[in-house]
Design an enzyme around this catalytic site. Structure first.
Site, PDB file in Angstrom:
ATOM      1  N   HIS A 108       0.972   6.951   1.301  1.00 27.64           N
ATOM      2  CA  HIS A 108       1.270   6.653  -0.110  1.00 27.64           C
ATOM      3  C   HIS A 108       2.532   7.340  -0.617  1.00 27.64           C
ATOM      4  O   HIS A 108       2.717   7.496  -1.829  1.00 27.64           O
ATOM      5  CB  HIS A 108       0.063   7.031  -0.992  1.00 27.64           C
ATOM      6  N   SER A 180     -12.421   9.427  -1.555  1.00 26.97           N
ATOM      7  CA  SER A 180     -13.559   8.631  -2.056  1.00 26.97           C
ATOM      8  C   SER A 180     -13.647   7.287  -1.346  1.00 26.97           C
ATOM      9  O   SER A 180     -14.600   6.536  -1.549  1.00 26.97           O
ATOM     10  CB  SER A 180     -13.390   8.405  -3.560  1.00 26.97           C
TER      11      SER A 180
END
Ligand code: APR
Length: 236
Positions: A108, A180
């Site tokens: 990212h 997550s």
């Protein structure tokens, strides 16, 4: 510790840096609990209000300037003494590298770098830029466009996804720490580990509905969980 060097692949998220004072995204007090992700981490948001986006990233760059790697980062770097370790991270901080990890794939982007707002992945425009110096409106990239942080915003493609997938497919041991697993395509990586390889997930939460099949859940914070993990790996 098994004395054969194994291919260990570690997939990390913001949870691994939480104990270094770096905010996670979706926990209580997480960044996206406080800020609008689509306004601050998207191409449209940057077009509509570039100043707000730069202010947001300048603050995160400053936070990183003050941060230090924690025991989890160091334990993963230390693992290189025994195994060939590839870190695949969703994190834009450089704490894995600062702890000494030699092979880190950033899916990212990286907060330590800036780039062109015309072509984010133009290598001639991707540059390191001191974390304690702000990026400002009118700041030009080498192609003359407005400078932007070298971050993958929502909806933008991930340049290193194929390299990451190949690493996971070839892992002898696969580890997930502090994510997550709700953001794709990155979260899809867990599906590429071979069925027979040992798989571990370190996270203090229950991972309700998100614990991938075949993973041993070490329900602990990263700095505690890595010690349990190293024990598990040493007896493999
Ligand atoms: N140690 C280990 N895990 C932790 C800790 C800790 N000390 N504290 C929190 N966690 C766990 C949480 O339980 C949660 O499962 O880390 C995870 C953080 O999840 P998110 O906040 O959703 O962050 P992450 O998974 O890294 O987000 C993925 O989303 O917003 C985008 O691009 C951004 O890379 C980011 C991506």
């Amino acid at each position: 510790m098994a004395n054969i060097r194994q291919n260990v692949v570690v997939f990390t998220g913001s949870g691994v840096s939480a104990e270094s004072g770096i905010s996670t995204f979706r926990d209580k007090n997480g960044l996206w609990e406080k800020y609008d992700a689509m306004k601050l981490a998207s191409v449209d948001g940057f077009r509509d209000d570039p100043e707000a986006v730069l202010d947001f990233y300048n603050e995160r760059r400053w936070q990183l300037f003050d941060a230090k790697p924690n025991h989890a980062h160091y334990a993963l770097a230390d693992l290189e003494k025994h195994h060939d370790v590839t870190i695949i991270t969703q994190n834009v901080d450089d704490l894995h590298e600062r702890a000494g990890s030699s092979k880190v794939i950033h899916l990212h982007g990286e907060l330590t770098k800036v780039t062109s707002s015309l072509n984010r992945e133009d290598d001639s425009c991707i540059k390191y830029y001191p974390l304690n110096l702000p990026i400002y409106i009118g700041h030009k990239a080498d192609d003359g466009s407005q400078l932007r942080p070298y971050i993958v915003w929502f909806g933008e493609y991930l340049r290193y996804m194929d390299e990451a997938r190949l690493a996971v497919e070839n892992a002898d041991i696969f580890i997930v720490i502090g994510t997550s697993l709700v953001v794709y395509p990155a979260a899809g990586l867990v599906g590429y580990a071979q069925p027979e390889v040992p798989k571990f997930l370190v996270d203090p939460s229950d991972m309700e509905g998100h614990l991938p099949i075949g993973f041993k859940h070490i329900k602990a914070k990263a700095t505690e969980g890595v010690d349990i993990l190293m024990n598990e790996i040493s007896i493999l």
